[in-house]
Design a protein around this motif. Structure first.
Motif, PDB file in Angstrom:
ATOM      1  N   ARG A  40      25.676 -44.383  12.998  1.00 40.23           N
ATOM      2  CA  ARG A  40      28.094 -44.218  13.254  1.00 40.23           C
ATOM      3  C   ARG A  40      27.941 -45.988  14.291  1.00 40.23           C
ATOM      4  O   ARG A  40      29.143 -46.454  14.326  1.00 40.23           O
ATOM      5  CB  ARG A  40      27.477 -42.722  14.012  1.00 40.23           C
ATOM      6  N   LYS A  71      27.457 -48.828  12.436  1.00 39.71           N
ATOM      7  CA  LYS A  71      29.464 -48.899  12.261  1.00 39.71           C
ATOM      8  C   LYS A  71      29.874 -49.068  12.735  1.00 39.71           C
ATOM      9  O   LYS A  71      31.406 -49.571  12.830  1.00 39.71           O
ATOM     10  CB  LYS A  71      29.882 -47.505  11.160  1.00 39.71           C
ATOM     11  N   LEU A 105      25.790 -45.436   5.117  1.00 43.74           N
ATOM     12  CA  LEU A 105      26.063 -46.761   5.469  1.00 43.74           C
ATOM     13  C   LEU A 105      25.108 -47.189   4.680  1.00 43.74           C
ATOM     14  O   LEU A 105      24.022 -47.167   4.100  1.00 43.74           O
ATOM     15  CB  LEU A 105      25.392 -46.699   7.257  1.00 43.74           C
ATOM     16  N   GLU A 141      25.898 -52.958   6.084  1.00 41.01           N
ATOM     17  CA  GLU A 141      26.337 -52.770   7.344  1.00 41.01           C
ATOM     18  C   GLU A 141      25.346 -53.481   8.648  1.00 41.01           C
ATOM     19  O   GLU A 141      25.658 -54.175   8.909  1.00 41.01           O
ATOM     20  CB  GLU A 141      27.092 -51.593   7.417  1.00 41.01           C
TER      21      GLU A 141
END
Length: 538
Positions: free
Chosen positions: A497, A500, A523, A527
């Motif tokens: 998180r 992201k 993910l 990323e």
């Protein structure tokens, strides 16, 4: 006089950029490959073999060493690895055992092939993360027998980076069952560096270093991709963005993850030096020996003289450059020796009970904004190609105490107060001063931890204000996402998180879990690539 006028190299060592034509980066950071290391001994004897061809434990030269050829030890549970920085652990004849720690809330170490009998267990551990007592408390049990209870290694060993041996004698039932050592934490994470097991005659029959227990997942992440075509990253005629992109695509997943942690080793095949990101310069160079000490930030703000503050920042940057050159000549690439300064603190000081208010420029958003611009531009310099040093605007956002509650506190400022009080200095730092780094805060803002807050880190910072640099977490703030705020259940989900949302670089230890996050499809590896490229592009 600006440092860029008499030190003609950029923010990496001159020999790296000028002689090898390596990429123009602020600092290279890559981890060594994750491989299963042999069980260490001072002098490794030739392996002995049982009648059935299986490996037999061979007595080491030093009876307290780890045997080279004992049973293959495994670990189960949610674990991560931590490579400590700084000087060697004291109080041991084997500081090399303490180069990597395994940690987790609860995990077990399984030692197979031991016959029934009585064994002495020695567990080597040092507190290499927390620098005060009471921050890590754990229990250790061998099968149903307690080896340690409520163990605070810092207190037991007598301080930070001091070796401690947990020792006990246990009965093992054998009958085909492994000897099971269970580690569990009551505060923070349980951890260890090495395990040694001795039979009743005092012979070492099994043992392992924490660094020897990397999983198949770790090994898969260590595979270096095969990249065909020219090495664009070595071509100074190319743009920094193209060179960084080319370099990152040549890295394994494990290396990429190591690139976005606060202290990282070198990667020789890409000519990237090791680098430690932490550094402080609120009112002079901190933690790096003797330096000029200027008045506290709030005192300088009371002058309302932003031109003077810019001169102060320029002087600090000159001293930082000088210290960096000396450190590079000595081969010292550790934290507080680099050119990434986590200053200024541009939070708004509204409550005198906040113990760090003196670091700020006070309670007024306009004054804070003007002082922020002066300090940042003074630090970063005006060279069209190279930064003098890199400044960092912190802590984003609404971080104004109280200090004890910051790790689990959710702040909910009214919308008007948010835009008129707490955000203006950061916006001005980005739009006008072109600050190249922003530090996310510990606290949550409107229900989301600041380091996992896409509204702050993406919508406001990048899309609305046009921020082009990287975001670094405050130290331990990623850990707070799941351990303090309880916003997500574990490190893998918290780190996914954070990436992201836009936290590119971690000060802490949780980004090790990004390998697991990718494997769990929390993910995409691309990323992580984005975060690495932001960190390495200046």
């Amino acid at each position: 006089m600006g440092a860029t006028k008499f030190w003609l190299h950029p923010l990496i060592p001159q020999q790296i950029f000028m002689k090898t034509k390596n990429i123009c980066l602020l600092g290279g950071t890559v981890a060594s490959l994750f491989v299963i290391a042999p069980r260490l001994t001072a002098q490794t004897p030739a392996p002995a073999v049982n009648a059935d061809g299986s490996a037999k434990a061979t007595a080491p030269t030093d009876p307290n060493d780890i045997p080279c050829c004992g049973p293959k030890i495994a670990v189960q549970g949610g674990i991560e690895y931590f490579k400590p920085e700084g000087p060697d652990v004291q109080g041991t004849t084997h500081p090399e055992w303490f180069k990597e720690q395994l940690f987790g809330r609860t995990f077990t170490v399984l030692v197979p092939e031991l016959p029934a009998g009585r064994y002495t267990i020695k567990i080597d551990v040092a507190e290499q993360y927390h620098q005060q007592a009471g921050q890590r408390v754990m229990d250790i049990a061998v099968e149903d027998q307690k080896l340690a209870q409520n163990l605070d290694v810092f207190t037991a060993a007598g301080g930070y980076k001091k070796a401690y041996v947990v020792e006990g004698t246990v009965n093992h039932r054998g009958v085909g069952l492994p000897l099971v050592i269970t580690f569990s934490s009551t505060k923070d994470n349980a951890t260890f560096d090495a395990i040694r097991i001795f039979n009743e005659k005092g012979v070492a029959v099994a043992g392992t270093l924490a660094s020897s227990l990397h999983t198949a997942e770790d090994l898969a992440a260590s595979v270096i991709p095969v990249v065909k075509g020219p090495a664009i990253y070595q071509d100074p005629r190319q743009s920094n963005a193209r060179r960084v992109h080319d370099m990152v695509r040549r890295m394994s997943l494990a290396e990429k993850v190591a690139q976005i942690q606060n202290g990282t080793p070198a990667i020789e095949r890409l000519n990237l030096p090791s680098y430690g990101y932490p550094n402080e310069a609120l009112h002079g160079i901190g933690f790096a020996g003797r330096a000029t000490v200027f008045p506290q930030a709030i005192g300088m703000a009371a002058s309302w003289n932003d031109s003077l503050l810019k001169e102060v920042a320029d002087t600090i940057a000159t001293e930082g450059r000088a210290k960096y050159v000396v450190a590079q000549a000595r081969g010292d690439h550790n934290g507080y020796r680099g050119l990434t300064f986590w200053s200024p603190n541009i939070n708004i000081f509204r409550d005198p009970r906040w113990g760090r208010g003196q670091e700020t420029y006070g309670e007024d958003p306009e004054l804070t904004s003007r002082m922020a611009v002066a300090f940042i531009t003074g630090m970063q310099g005006n060279d069209p190609k190279y930064l003098k040093v890199m400044a960092c605007a912190k802590h984003f956002a609404v971080h104004s105490g109280p200090e004890p509650l910051r790790h689990d506190m959710d702040v909910t400022p009214p919308e008007r107060d948010m835009y008129e009080t707490y955000l203006p200095a950061f916006e001005t730092s980005v739009r006008e001063a072109k600050v190249r780094s922003v530090m996310s805060a510990y606290n949550s803002v409107n229900g989301q931890p600041a380091s996992a807050n896409p509204f702050l880190l993406d919508t406001m910072l990048r899309k609305n204000w046009g921020f082009k640099g990287h975001v670094v977490s405050d130290c331990g703030a990623i850990h707070d996402i799941w351990n303090g705020h309880k916003y997500l259940p574990d490190a893998a989900q918290a780190t996914a998180r954070a990436i992201k949302s836009g936290t590119d670089l971690e000060c802490g230890n949780d980004y090790h879990a990004l390998v697991s996050a990718v494997n769990q499809k929390l993910l995409k590896e691309s990323e992580i690539d984005r975060a690495v490229e932001r960190v390495l592009t200046v």
